[in-house]
Design a protein around this motif. Structure first.
Motif, PDB file in Angstrom:
ATOM      1  N   SER A  97       0.836  -1.203   0.000  1.00 32.00           N
ATOM      2  CA  SER A  97       0.000   0.000   0.000  1.00 32.00           C
ATOM      3  C   SER A  97       0.871   1.253   0.000  1.00 32.00           C
ATOM      4  O   SER A  97       0.661   2.173  -0.804  1.00 32.00           O
ATOM      5  CB  SER A  97      -0.908   0.041   1.234  1.00 32.00           C
ATOM      6  N   HIS A  98       1.846   1.280   0.910  1.00 31.52           N
ATOM      7  CA  HIS A  98       2.743   2.438   0.983  1.00 31.52           C
ATOM      8  C   HIS A  98       3.525   2.618  -0.314  1.00 31.52           C
ATOM      9  O   HIS A  98       3.671   3.735  -0.813  1.00 31.52           O
ATOM     10  CB  HIS A  98       3.715   2.284   2.150  1.00 31.52           C
ATOM     11  N   THR A  99       4.023   1.512  -0.853  1.00 30.54           N
ATOM     12  CA  THR A  99       4.838   1.601  -2.062  1.00 30.54           C
ATOM     13  C   THR A  99       4.020   2.087  -3.251  1.00 30.54           C
ATOM     14  O   THR A  99       4.526   2.847  -4.086  1.00 30.54           O
ATOM     15  CB  THR A  99       5.509   0.244  -2.351  1.00 30.54           C
ATOM     16  N   ILE A 100       2.767   1.708  -3.333  1.00 35.24           N
ATOM     17  CA  ILE A 100       1.910   2.198  -4.424  1.00 35.24           C
ATOM     18  C   ILE A 100       1.771   3.714  -4.335  1.00 35.24           C
ATOM     19  O   ILE A 100       1.904   4.421  -5.343  1.00 35.24           O
ATOM     20  CB  ILE A 100       0.523   1.522  -4.402  1.00 35.24           C
ATOM     21  N   GLU A 118       9.106  11.855   2.509  1.00 33.55           N
ATOM     22  CA  GLU A 118       8.268  12.033   3.702  1.00 33.55           C
ATOM     23  C   GLU A 118       7.493  10.748   4.030  1.00 33.55           C
ATOM     24  O   GLU A 118       7.428  10.330   5.185  1.00 33.55           O
ATOM     25  CB  GLU A 118       7.302  13.194   3.476  1.00 33.55           C
ATOM     26  N   LEU A 119       6.923  10.124   3.006  1.00 39.15           N
ATOM     27  CA  LEU A 119       6.214   8.860   3.227  1.00 39.15           C
ATOM     28  C   LEU A 119       7.160   7.766   3.709  1.00 39.15           C
ATOM     29  O   LEU A 119       6.811   6.974   4.590  1.00 39.15           O
ATOM     30  CB  LEU A 119       5.518   8.411   1.946  1.00 39.15           C
ATOM     31  N   LEU A 120       8.341   7.723   3.137  1.00 40.36           N
ATOM     32  CA  LEU A 120       9.341   6.741   3.545  1.00 40.36           C
ATOM     33  C   LEU A 120       9.723   6.962   5.009  1.00 40.36           C
ATOM     34  O   LEU A 120       9.772   6.010   5.793  1.00 40.36           O
ATOM     35  CB  LEU A 120      10.569   6.850   2.641  1.00 40.36           C
ATOM     36  N   ASP A 121       9.948   8.218   5.384  1.00 42.21           N
ATOM     37  CA  ASP A 121      10.271   8.542   6.776  1.00 42.21           C
ATOM     38  C   ASP A 121       9.130   8.139   7.704  1.00 42.21           C
ATOM     39  O   ASP A 121       9.361   7.612   8.797  1.00 42.21           O
ATOM     40  CB  ASP A 121      10.573  10.027   6.926  1.00 42.21           C
ATOM     41  N   SER A 138      12.835  -3.229  -1.229  1.00 43.65           N
ATOM     42  CA  SER A 138      13.635  -2.807  -2.383  1.00 43.65           C
ATOM     43  C   SER A 138      12.779  -2.102  -3.437  1.00 43.65           C
ATOM     44  O   SER A 138      13.247  -1.179  -4.112  1.00 43.65           O
ATOM     45  CB  SER A 138      14.363  -3.998  -2.993  1.00 43.65           C
ATOM     46  N   ILE A 139      11.542  -2.499  -3.573  1.00 45.01           N
ATOM     47  CA  ILE A 139      10.650  -1.844  -4.552  1.00 45.01           C
ATOM     48  C   ILE A 139      10.332  -0.424  -4.102  1.00 45.01           C
ATOM     49  O   ILE A 139      10.270   0.500  -4.921  1.00 45.01           O
ATOM     50  CB  ILE A 139       9.376  -2.683  -4.762  1.00 45.01           C
ATOM     51  N   THR A 140      10.177  -0.231  -2.800  1.00 44.85           N
ATOM     52  CA  THR A 140       9.936   1.107  -2.268  1.00 44.85           C
ATOM     53  C   THR A 140      11.116   2.014  -2.600  1.00 44.85           C
ATOM     54  O   THR A 140      10.935   3.151  -3.052  1.00 44.85           O
ATOM     55  CB  THR A 140       9.745   1.049  -0.733  1.00 44.85           C
ATOM     56  N   TYR A 141      12.325   1.514  -2.374  1.00 44.97           N
ATOM     57  CA  TYR A 141      13.516   2.320  -2.676  1.00 44.97           C
ATOM     58  C   TYR A 141      13.679   2.563  -4.174  1.00 44.97           C
ATOM     59  O   TYR A 141      14.121   3.632  -4.585  1.00 44.97           O
ATOM     60  CB  TYR A 141      14.770   1.672  -2.083  1.00 44.97           C
ATOM     61  N   ARG A 142      13.307   1.587  -4.971  1.00 43.89           N
ATOM     62  CA  ARG A 142      13.344   1.798  -6.423  1.00 43.89           C
ATOM     63  C   ARG A 142      12.419   2.948  -6.815  1.00 43.89           C
ATOM     64  O   ARG A 142      12.760   3.789  -7.643  1.00 43.89           O
ATOM     65  CB  ARG A 142      12.936   0.523  -7.164  1.00 43.89           C
ATOM     66  N   SER A 143      11.248   2.998  -6.194  1.00 43.46           N
ATOM     67  CA  SER A 143      10.300   4.082  -6.475  1.00 43.46           C
ATOM     68  C   SER A 143      10.880   5.432  -6.066  1.00 43.46           C
ATOM     69  O   SER A 143      10.702   6.427  -6.764  1.00 43.46           O
ATOM     70  CB  SER A 143       8.974   3.838  -5.755  1.00 43.46           C
ATOM     71  N   LEU A 144      11.571   5.457  -4.923  1.00 40.36           N
ATOM     72  CA  LEU A 144      12.210   6.701  -4.492  1.00 40.36           C
ATOM     73  C   LEU A 144      13.293   7.118  -5.480  1.00 40.36           C
ATOM     74  O   LEU A 144      13.369   8.288  -5.878  1.00 40.36           O
ATOM     75  CB  LEU A 144      12.798   6.537  -3.089  1.00 40.36           C
ATOM     76  N   MET A 145      14.105   6.156  -5.917  1.00 40.94           N
ATOM     77  CA  MET A 145      15.149   6.483  -6.898  1.00 40.94           C
ATOM     78  C   MET A 145      14.537   7.010  -8.194  1.00 40.94           C
ATOM     79  O   MET A 145      15.009   7.995  -8.759  1.00 40.94           O
ATOM     80  CB  MET A 145      16.012   5.253  -7.181  1.00 40.94           C
ATOM     81  N   ASN A 146      13.475   6.354  -8.657  1.00 38.63           N
ATOM     82  CA  ASN A 146      12.818   6.808  -9.883  1.00 38.63           C
ATOM     83  C   ASN A 146      12.257   8.225  -9.738  1.00 38.63           C
ATOM     84  O   ASN A 146      12.292   9.010 -10.674  1.00 38.63           O
ATOM     85  CB  ASN A 146      11.708   5.847 -10.287  1.00 38.63           C
ATOM     86  N   SER A 147      11.739   8.539  -8.558  1.00 35.69           N
ATOM     87  CA  SER A 147      11.192   9.885  -8.363  1.00 35.69           C
ATOM     88  C   SER A 147      12.300  10.923  -8.416  1.00 35.69           C
ATOM     89  O   SER A 147      12.106  12.012  -8.955  1.00 35.69           O
ATOM     90  CB  SER A 147      10.408   9.979  -7.049  1.00 35.69           C
ATOM     91  N   TRP A 148      13.477  10.594  -7.857  1.00 38.41           N
ATOM     92  CA  TRP A 148      14.585  11.545  -7.948  1.00 38.41           C
ATOM     93  C   TRP A 148      15.070  11.692  -9.387  1.00 38.41           C
ATOM     94  O   TRP A 148      15.420  12.785  -9.824  1.00 38.41           O
ATOM     95  CB  TRP A 148      15.745  11.103  -7.043  1.00 38.41           C
ATOM     96  N   ILE A 149      15.069  10.602 -10.127  1.00 36.29           N
ATOM     97  CA  ILE A 149      15.498  10.677 -11.535  1.00 36.29           C
ATOM     98  C   ILE A 149      14.542  11.556 -12.340  1.00 36.29           C
ATOM     99  O   ILE A 149      14.957  12.307 -13.212  1.00 36.29           O
ATOM    100  CB  ILE A 149      15.630   9.262 -12.129  1.00 36.29           C
ATOM    101  N   ARG A 150      13.242  11.488 -12.021  1.00 40.98           N
ATOM    102  CA  ARG A 150      12.249  12.300 -12.740  1.00 40.98           C
ATOM    103  C   ARG A 150      12.203  13.757 -12.270  1.00 40.98           C
ATOM    104  O   ARG A 150      11.582  14.590 -12.902  1.00 40.98           O
ATOM    105  CB  ARG A 150      10.856  11.698 -12.554  1.00 40.98           C
ATOM    106  N   TYR A 151      12.818  14.028 -11.122  1.00 35.55           N
ATOM    107  CA  TYR A 151      12.759  15.356 -10.517  1.00 35.55           C
ATOM    108  C   TYR A 151      13.421  16.390 -11.420  1.00 35.55           C
ATOM    109  O   TYR A 151      14.527  16.189 -11.910  1.00 35.55           O
ATOM    110  CB  TYR A 151      13.444  15.314  -9.154  1.00 35.55           C
TER     111      TYR A 151
END
Length: 134
Positions: free
Chosen positions: A52-55, A71-74, A104-117
């Motif tokens: 749920s969180h990762t989505i 923030e969600l990760l924290d 690991s999927i949660t962190y992948r999502s965080l990495m992708n968000s930084w790449i899109r930033y």
């Protein structure tokens, strides 16, 4: 026969629909559902999982909002720490609390968000922050 209550899978299906949505407020709408699941006063017995969180994290990430993702990760870590400090029982329901930690999927999502930033002053900010996660 009493009506069937939505469960975690039902909520995750709705969260996935918001993740796939092209509406600009999709991340906020998904986050509102997550908060509803977390609220002991909501009346739902469905509690959010790592999925749920990762989505929701992925929904924010797809819109290039790494600050909201962070923030969600924290919040995931803070919630798990609070549960660990107690006796492991949810004070509202009396059930065993379940620790929800990023995977690991949660962190992948965080990495992708930084790449899109997209940063106005420095286009490499997102990439540098994604690399820091490695």
């Amino acid at each position: 026969e009493p009506p069937t209550m939505p469960n975690e899978y039902t909520y995750n299906a709705v969260l996935n629909a918001w993740r796939r949505s092209s509406l600009p407020d999709a991340p906020e709408r998904a986050h509102a559902i997550l908060r509803h699941m977390q609220d002991p006063q909501s009346g739902t017995t469905a509690k959010p999982s790592e999925v749920s969180h990762t989505i929701v994290i992925d929904t924010y990430g797809a819109n290039g909002n790494p600050m909201a993702v962070q923030e969600l990760l924290d919040d995931m870590y803070v919630s798990a720490d609070k549960e660990a400090e107690g006796d492991g029982t949810d004070s509202y329901s009396g059930r065993r609390a379940r620790h929800v930690l990023p995977n690991s999927i949660t962190y992948r999502s965080l990495m992708n968000s930084w790449i899109r930033y997209e940063h106005d002053e420095d286009s490499s900010v997102g990439l540098r922050n994604a690399v820091k996660l490695l």
